[in-house]
Design a protein around this motif. Structure first.
Motif, mmCIF file in Angstrom:
data_model
loop_
_atom_site.group_PDB
_atom_site.id
_atom_site.type_symbol
_atom_site.label_atom_id
_atom_site.label_comp_id
_atom_site.label_asym_id
_atom_site.label_seq_id
_atom_site.Cartn_x
_atom_site.Cartn_y
_atom_site.Cartn_z
ATOM 1 N N GLY A 11 39.383 70.718 53.052
ATOM 2 C CA GLY A 11 38.529 71.898 52.994
ATOM 3 C C GLY A 11 37.242 71.701 53.765
ATOM 4 N N ALA A 12 36.611 70.542 53.548
ATOM 5 C CA ALA A 12 35.379 70.237 54.279
ATOM 6 C C ALA A 12 35.643 70.134 55.778
ATOM 7 C CB ALA A 12 34.785 68.927 53.756
ATOM 8 N N ALA A 13 36.803 69.601 56.150
ATOM 9 C CA ALA A 13 37.146 69.470 57.565
ATOM 10 C C ALA A 13 37.258 70.834 58.236
ATOM 11 C CB ALA A 13 38.460 68.706 57.713
ATOM 12 N N LEU A 14 37.939 71.766 57.575
ATOM 13 C CA LEU A 14 38.102 73.099 58.162
ATOM 14 C C LEU A 14 36.765 73.818 58.278
ATOM 15 C CD1 LEU A 14 41.398 74.151 56.334
ATOM 16 C CD2 LEU A 14 41.138 73.607 58.767
ATOM 17 N N GLY A 73 47.208 66.868 55.331
ATOM 18 C CA GLY A 73 46.724 66.881 56.702
ATOM 19 C C GLY A 73 47.514 67.785 57.630
ATOM 20 N N VAL A 74 48.819 67.913 57.397
ATOM 21 C CA VAL A 74 49.621 68.813 58.237
ATOM 22 C C VAL A 74 49.154 70.255 58.061
ATOM 23 C CG1 VAL A 74 51.946 69.735 58.638
ATOM 24 C CG2 VAL A 74 51.618 67.279 58.307
ATOM 25 N N ASP A 75 48.780 70.632 56.848
ATOM 26 C CA ASP A 75 48.267 71.987 56.617
ATOM 27 C C ASP A 75 46.899 72.176 57.273
ATOM 28 O OD1 ASP A 75 50.482 72.842 55.133
ATOM 29 O OD2 ASP A 75 49.692 71.901 53.316
ATOM 30 N N GLY A 96 45.361 77.730 64.012
ATOM 31 C CA GLY A 96 45.271 79.183 63.887
ATOM 32 C C GLY A 96 44.182 79.781 64.760
ATOM 33 N N TRP A 97 43.212 78.958 65.190
ATOM 34 C CA TRP A 97 42.100 79.523 65.972
ATOM 35 C C TRP A 97 41.575 78.620 67.086
ATOM 36 C CZ3 TRP A 97 37.340 77.016 65.975
ATOM 37 C CH2 TRP A 97 37.155 76.034 65.001
ATOM 38 N N ASP A 134 57.165 62.106 59.177
ATOM 39 C CA ASP A 134 55.758 62.492 59.049
ATOM 40 C C ASP A 134 55.132 62.699 60.421
ATOM 41 O OD1 ASP A 134 55.404 62.354 56.149
ATOM 42 O OD2 ASP A 134 55.729 60.208 56.374
ATOM 43 N N LYS A 135 55.454 61.803 61.343
ATOM 44 C CA LYS A 135 54.895 61.913 62.693
ATOM 45 C C LYS A 135 55.391 63.182 63.380
ATOM 46 C CE LYS A 135 54.622 56.883 63.147
ATOM 47 N NZ LYS A 135 55.103 55.686 63.868
ATOM 48 N N VAL A 136 56.676 63.448 63.249
ATOM 49 C CA VAL A 136 57.264 64.632 63.883
ATOM 50 C C VAL A 136 56.648 65.903 63.306
ATOM 51 C CG1 VAL A 136 59.377 65.975 64.123
ATOM 52 C CG2 VAL A 136 59.415 63.518 64.560
ATOM 53 N N GLU A 137 56.471 65.962 61.978
ATOM 54 C CA GLU A 137 55.873 67.145 61.355
ATOM 55 C C GLU A 137 54.452 67.373 61.864
ATOM 56 O OE1 GLU A 137 56.034 66.902 57.128
ATOM 57 O OE2 GLU A 137 58.226 67.010 57.042
ATOM 58 N N ALA A 138 53.691 66.289 61.999
ATOM 59 C CA ALA A 138 52.313 66.420 62.488
ATOM 60 C C ALA A 138 52.297 66.894 63.939
ATOM 61 C CB ALA A 138 51.578 65.090 62.350
ATOM 62 N N LEU A 139 53.169 66.325 64.763
ATOM 63 C CA LEU A 139 53.225 66.728 66.165
ATOM 64 C C LEU A 139 53.682 68.171 66.310
ATOM 65 C CD1 LEU A 139 54.792 63.473 67.611
ATOM 66 C CD2 LEU A 139 52.463 64.279 68.042
ATOM 67 N N ASP A 140 54.689 68.543 65.538
ATOM 68 C CA ASP A 140 55.188 69.919 65.609
ATOM 69 C C ASP A 140 54.151 70.921 65.108
ATOM 70 O OD1 ASP A 140 57.572 69.174 66.727
ATOM 71 O OD2 ASP A 140 58.709 69.193 64.852
ATOM 72 N N ALA A 141 53.292 70.477 64.186
ATOM 73 C CA ALA A 141 52.232 71.364 63.692
ATOM 74 C C ALA A 141 51.152 71.581 64.740
ATOM 75 C CB ALA A 141 51.616 70.783 62.423
ATOM 76 N N GLY A 142 51.075 70.657 65.713
ATOM 77 C CA GLY A 142 50.094 70.841 66.783
ATOM 78 C C GLY A 142 49.220 69.647 67.071
ATOM 79 N N ALA A 143 49.489 68.504 66.424
ATOM 80 C CA ALA A 143 48.716 67.294 66.735
ATOM 81 C C ALA A 143 49.023 66.829 68.156
ATOM 82 C CB ALA A 143 49.029 66.183 65.743
ATOM 83 N N ASP A 144 48.035 66.206 68.795
ATOM 84 C CA ASP A 144 48.198 65.726 70.161
ATOM 85 C C ASP A 144 48.691 64.287 70.220
ATOM 86 O OD1 ASP A 144 46.649 67.732 72.288
ATOM 87 O OD2 ASP A 144 45.997 67.934 70.223
ATOM 88 N N ASP A 145 48.388 63.511 69.185
ATOM 89 C CA ASP A 145 48.798 62.111 69.186
ATOM 90 C C ASP A 145 48.787 61.603 67.754
ATOM 91 O OD1 ASP A 145 49.654 59.675 70.186
ATOM 92 O OD2 ASP A 145 48.161 59.649 71.788
#
Length: 222
Positions: A35-38, A60-62, A69-70, A86-97
């Motif tokens: 929450g604080a991060a967003l 973290g994926v959420d 979203g923005w 876990d890595k694939v889910e993070a990458l598919d969500a939009g992580a760069d690395d």
């Protein structure tokens, strides 16, 4: 100066990363939960986010989904979750690395330099890319030395070359090149990447530019 938002619920990691980032002349903000991060990202507009997945309030994926979203700000996941899923889910969500804990600080900063360099480079500067002994012209679709590519090989190569240093997931490559119906056809990627390496890598069996991240995807290392 480059602004970096570090998100982690471990105080010692926040402190260590803050000290190391400041020593390398980054501006730093920290957050101990999702929450604080967003909120911090929305208020401060960082140039890069270093994000743990195991946060106390929001996964973290959420958080990645929330940011995507923005904003297209680069996101490097720094997590103790070492499983490929876990890595694939993070990458598919939009992580760069994705960097796994425990981590080497020099490796993390190499990844940070790679993503910040990439976001600073304009498309015009990416028109001509050096891959080993060859120069690939992405505008004219030519390669020095008379190397020829099939349309599918070009499509794969262009995605990787336009994202230097970035880990591109298998899912993204399969979707962009073949379509959403081909998400399980990972052998397509292996076959085509092998062909591209034969044409561009000095030693295709030991590639140094077109790299495989087992179970996750591929990366172009300039």
């Amino acid at each position: 100066m480059t602004r970096v938002l570090v998100v982690d619920d471990e105080p010692q990691i926040l402190r260590a990363l803050r000290i190391n980032l400041l020593a390398r002349h980054f501006e730093v903000a920290v957050a101990a939960d999702g929450g604080a991060a967003l909120r911090e990202a929305a208020d401060w507009h960082p140039d890069l986010v270093v994000l743990d997945l195991g946060l106390p309030d929001i996964d973290g994926v959420d958080v990645i989904h929330g940011l995507r979203g923005w904003t297209s700000v680069p996101i490097i996941v720094l997590s103790g979750r070492a499983g490929n899923q876990d890595k694939v889910e993070a990458l598919d969500a939009g992580a760069d690395d994705y960097v796994t804990k425990p981590f080497n600080i020099d490796e993390l900063f190499a990844r940070i330099r790679a993503v910040t360099r990439r976001t600073a480079v304009h498309d015009s500067e990416l028109a001509r890319v050096k891959v080993g002994e060859h120069v690939v012209d992405l505008t004219d679709k030519t390669i020095s030395g008379g190397v020829r590519m099939t349309p599918t090989e070009w499509h794969l190569l262009e995605i990787l070359l336009r994202n230097p240093g970035k880990l591109i997931s298998q899912r993204q490559l399969l979707t962009e090149v073949w379509g959403a119906k081909y998400l399980k056809e990972t052998h397509y990627l292996r076959q085509y990447m092998a062909q591209i390496r034969k044409k561009l890598e000095p030693d295709p069996a030991r590639p140094v530019h077109l790299l495989t991240e087992p179970g996750m995807g591929y990366r172009f290392q300039p």
